[in-house]
Design an enzyme around this catalytic site. Structure first.
Site, PDB file in Angstrom:
ATOM      1  N   ARG A 193     -13.730 -10.119  -1.904  1.00  0.00           N
ATOM      2  CA  ARG A 193     -12.550  -9.373  -2.718  1.00  0.00           C
ATOM      3  C   ARG A 193     -11.613  -8.774  -1.357  1.00  0.00           C
ATOM      4  O   ARG A 193     -12.043  -8.494  -0.422  1.00  0.00           O
ATOM      5  CB  ARG A 193     -13.385  -7.988  -3.443  1.00  0.00           C
TER       6      ARG A 193
ATOM      7  N   ASP B 197     -18.952  -2.962  -1.622  1.00  0.00           N
ATOM      8  CA  ASP B 197     -17.642  -2.449  -1.452  1.00  0.00           C
ATOM      9  C   ASP B 197     -17.658  -2.141   0.343  1.00  0.00           C
ATOM     10  O   ASP B 197     -18.560  -1.981   0.891  1.00  0.00           O
ATOM     11  CB  ASP B 197     -17.428  -1.028  -2.108  1.00  0.00           C
TER      12      ASP B 197
HETATM   13  C1  LIG Z   1     -10.835  -3.729  -7.921  1.00  0.00           C
HETATM   14  C2  LIG Z   1     -10.557  -2.682  -6.674  1.00  0.00           C
HETATM   15  C3  LIG Z   1     -11.685  -2.701  -5.593  1.00  0.00           C
HETATM   16  C4  LIG Z   1     -11.352  -2.028  -4.442  1.00  0.00           C
HETATM   17  N1  LIG Z   1     -12.413  -1.824  -3.429  1.00  0.00           N
HETATM   18  C5  LIG Z   1     -12.013  -1.221  -2.247  1.00  0.00           C
HETATM   19  C6  LIG Z   1     -12.688  -1.240  -1.296  1.00  0.00           C
HETATM   20  O1  LIG Z   1     -14.024  -1.954  -1.287  1.00  0.00           O
HETATM   21  N2  LIG Z   1     -12.535  -0.715  -0.051  1.00  0.00           N
HETATM   22  C7  LIG Z   1     -11.238  -0.179   0.142  1.00  0.00           C
HETATM   23  O2  LIG Z   1     -11.009   0.599   1.220  1.00  0.00           O
HETATM   24  N3  LIG Z   1     -10.396  -0.179  -0.894  1.00  0.00           N
HETATM   25  C8  LIG Z   1     -10.758  -0.793  -1.967  1.00  0.00           C
HETATM   26  N4  LIG Z   1      -9.710  -0.675  -2.977  1.00  0.00           N
HETATM   27  C9  LIG Z   1      -8.421  -0.112  -2.779  1.00  0.00           C
HETATM   28  C10 LIG Z   1      -7.311  -0.782  -2.305  1.00  0.00           C
HETATM   29  O3  LIG Z   1      -7.819  -1.055  -0.990  1.00  0.00           O
HETATM   30  C11 LIG Z   1      -6.264   0.120  -2.311  1.00  0.00           C
HETATM   31  O4  LIG Z   1      -6.340   1.383  -1.564  1.00  0.00           O
HETATM   32  C12 LIG Z   1      -5.567   0.335  -3.626  1.00  0.00           C
HETATM   33  O5  LIG Z   1      -5.787  -0.926  -4.503  1.00  0.00           O
HETATM   34  C13 LIG Z   1      -4.096   0.402  -3.535  1.00  0.00           C
HETATM   35  O6  LIG Z   1      -3.434  -0.595  -3.199  1.00  0.00           O
HETATM   36  P1  LIG Z   1      -2.629  -1.600  -4.027  1.00  0.00           P
HETATM   37  O7  LIG Z   1      -2.668  -3.126  -3.380  1.00  0.00           O
HETATM   38  O8  LIG Z   1      -2.716  -1.246  -5.552  1.00  0.00           O
HETATM   39  O9  LIG Z   1      -1.009  -1.214  -3.691  1.00  0.00           O
HETATM   40  P2  LIG Z   1      -0.267   0.156  -3.556  1.00  0.00           P
HETATM   41  O10 LIG Z   1       1.079   0.029  -3.259  1.00  0.00           O
HETATM   42  O11 LIG Z   1      -1.100   1.171  -3.191  1.00  0.00           O
HETATM   43  O12 LIG Z   1      -0.206   0.468  -5.179  1.00  0.00           O
HETATM   44  C14 LIG Z   1       0.672  -0.190  -6.068  1.00  0.00           C
HETATM   45  C15 LIG Z   1       0.967   0.271  -7.339  1.00  0.00           C
HETATM   46  O13 LIG Z   1      -0.374   0.540  -7.934  1.00  0.00           O
HETATM   47  C16 LIG Z   1      -0.446   1.885  -8.308  1.00  0.00           C
HETATM   48  N5  LIG Z   1      -1.603   2.470  -7.878  1.00  0.00           N
HETATM   49  C17 LIG Z   1      -2.299   2.098  -7.075  1.00  0.00           C
HETATM   50  N6  LIG Z   1      -3.485   2.688  -6.766  1.00  0.00           N
HETATM   51  C18 LIG Z   1      -3.378   3.768  -7.492  1.00  0.00           C
HETATM   52  C19 LIG Z   1      -4.272   4.900  -7.814  1.00  0.00           C
HETATM   53  N7  LIG Z   1      -5.361   5.051  -7.091  1.00  0.00           N
HETATM   54  N8  LIG Z   1      -4.147   5.667  -8.901  1.00  0.00           N
HETATM   55  C20 LIG Z   1      -2.917   5.420  -9.725  1.00  0.00           C
HETATM   56  N9  LIG Z   1      -2.039   4.449  -9.329  1.00  0.00           N
HETATM   57  C21 LIG Z   1      -2.361   3.667  -8.490  1.00  0.00           C
HETATM   58  C22 LIG Z   1       0.849   2.653  -8.134  1.00  0.00           C
HETATM   59  O14 LIG Z   1       1.540   2.604  -9.203  1.00  0.00           O
HETATM   60  C23 LIG Z   1       1.521   1.928  -7.067  1.00  0.00           C
HETATM   61  O15 LIG Z   1       2.789   2.041  -6.910  1.00  0.00           O
HETATM   62  C24 LIG Z   1     -10.151  -1.330  -4.390  1.00  0.00           C
HETATM   63  C25 LIG Z   1      -9.197  -1.539  -5.033  1.00  0.00           C
HETATM   64  C26 LIG Z   1      -9.268  -2.412  -6.429  1.00  0.00           C
HETATM   65  C27 LIG Z   1      -8.300  -2.669  -7.181  1.00  0.00           C
END
Ligand SMILES: Cc1cc2nc3c(=O)[nH]c(=O)nc-3n(C[C@H](O)[C@H](O)[C@H](O)COP(=O)(O)OP(=O)(O)OC[C@H]3O[C@@H](n4cnc5c(N)ncnc54)[C@H](O)[C@@H]3O)c2cc1C
Length: 303
Positions: free
Chosen positions: A178, A127
């Protein structure tokens, strides 16, 4: 009150919310406290045609004892995942493995985990944490991939450096990335802050990886616009199923997840578990108050 202000106010109030209430919110996103909870959740996901990656909650270990107990738990998980024939890898955070106080011990721990995963036919994703450790995390990845095939890294589209990082990684060797937006709030000098800039960066990094010769790409987002763009790109570039997968967090965007699986895309769910769930939830809230909005809507929808 603006949404941003509201989220910040809720995040500031969170430490005063009783643990039991925080658990009500967190349990949707966390498999439970023990390994058995994680296996049960992974089994359920596998039955729905989703693979998984498990994450032992915890970051910023402060002593070697904490590092060793994380390593032991991961080693047990790797053995059990194999024995139970689960479709599941592991995700690790270098700060949990001692990065911030003993880089050598951290490298050794990472190597131990990747070697064990290799012996058991499993995969380790490193990560990405905040920008203070981006370079050292990439260096550890570079070192590990020289020895092992079963390791991947994360690149955050919010960081301005990411295009260059991907170009260098792909120049140097087989790259398994990723792509995500990035969860940490970073200063504007080094990061895009506008949602549309972060989205646009995500799309172009994905194109850079798919169009270049990245070995595998994991598309980690719940953002419908990004998912749609990724699907179009996959079709346009004819990216084969063994070269990409979508990834989502446990408990988030279930409908979108099911749609993607129904359309035949490989999809992996990130499954956090462990007894440090409270610290994890609080830290996420402090780092990114926007999550507070999700907390409140989740609590209200369950009330
Ligand atoms: C499999 C995976 C691994 C990840 N690994 C890392 C990493 O190693 N380092 C890092 O910095 N970040 C990591 N992230 C987090 C990522 O960077 C984002 O902060 C997170 O995915 C939200 O961004 P989004 O693209 O989903 O868009 P957003 O616009 O934030 O979300 C889109 C929609 O998804 C829903 N949503 C998103 N997140 C959440 C939540 N936590 N709880 C409830 N609903 C939510 C909401 O409905 C939102 O409107 C990871 C995410 C995923 C899916």
């Amino acid at each position: 009150m603006s949404v941003g202000l509201f989220n910040r106010a809720v995040a500031a109030a969170m430490p005063f919310v009783p643990r039991s209430l925080v658990w009500r919110f967190s349990r949707r996103y966390i498999a439970g406290v023990g390994l058995e909870d994680a296996y049960r959740t992974v089994g359920e996901l596998n039955a729905l045609n989703c693979s998984a990656t498990i994450d032992v909650l915890g970051e910023d270990s402060t002593d070697l004892e904490q590092v060793q107990s994380a390593v032991d738990l991961y080693l047990e998980a790797i053995r059990d995942i194999h024995a139970k024939s689960l479709q599941c890898g592991i995700s690790i955070k270098l700060s949990e493995l001692g990065l911030r106080f003993d880089v050598e011990r951290c490298r050794e721990a990472v190597r131990t985990l990747i070697a064990s995963a290799a012996d058991h036919g499993s995969f380790v994703r490193i990560d990405m944490e905040d920008s203070s450790v981006t370079s050292v995390t990439l260096d550890v990845y570079r070192e590990m991939r020289r020895e092992f095939d079963n390791v991947g890294i994360v690149i955050q589209s919010c960081l301005r450096r990411s295009e260059q990082d991907i170009a260098e990684l792909m120049d140097e060797g087989p790259t398994d990335v990723r792509v995500c937006k990035g969860i940490y709030i970073e200063p504007e000098e080094i990061a895009f802050v506008e949602p549309d800039e972060i989205r646009s960066s995500f799309n172009s990094l994905l194109e850079q990886l798919c169009d270049g010769d990245a070995r595998r790409v994991a598309i980690a987002t719940h953002d419908p616009a990004l998912v749609e763009h990724a699907e179009t790109l996959i079709e346009k570039l004819d990216v084969k199923e063994d070269r990409y997968e979508f990834q989502m967090l446990l408990g988030v965007a279930g409908n979108l997840r099911r749609d993607l699986v129904a359309r035949g895309h490989p999809l992996r769910v990130y499954v956090p578990f462990g007894d440090r769930w409270y610290a994890y939830s609080m830290r996420r809230l402090r780092e990114n108050p926007n999550i507070a909005g999700h907390v409140v809507s989740n609590l209200l929808s369950r009330a």
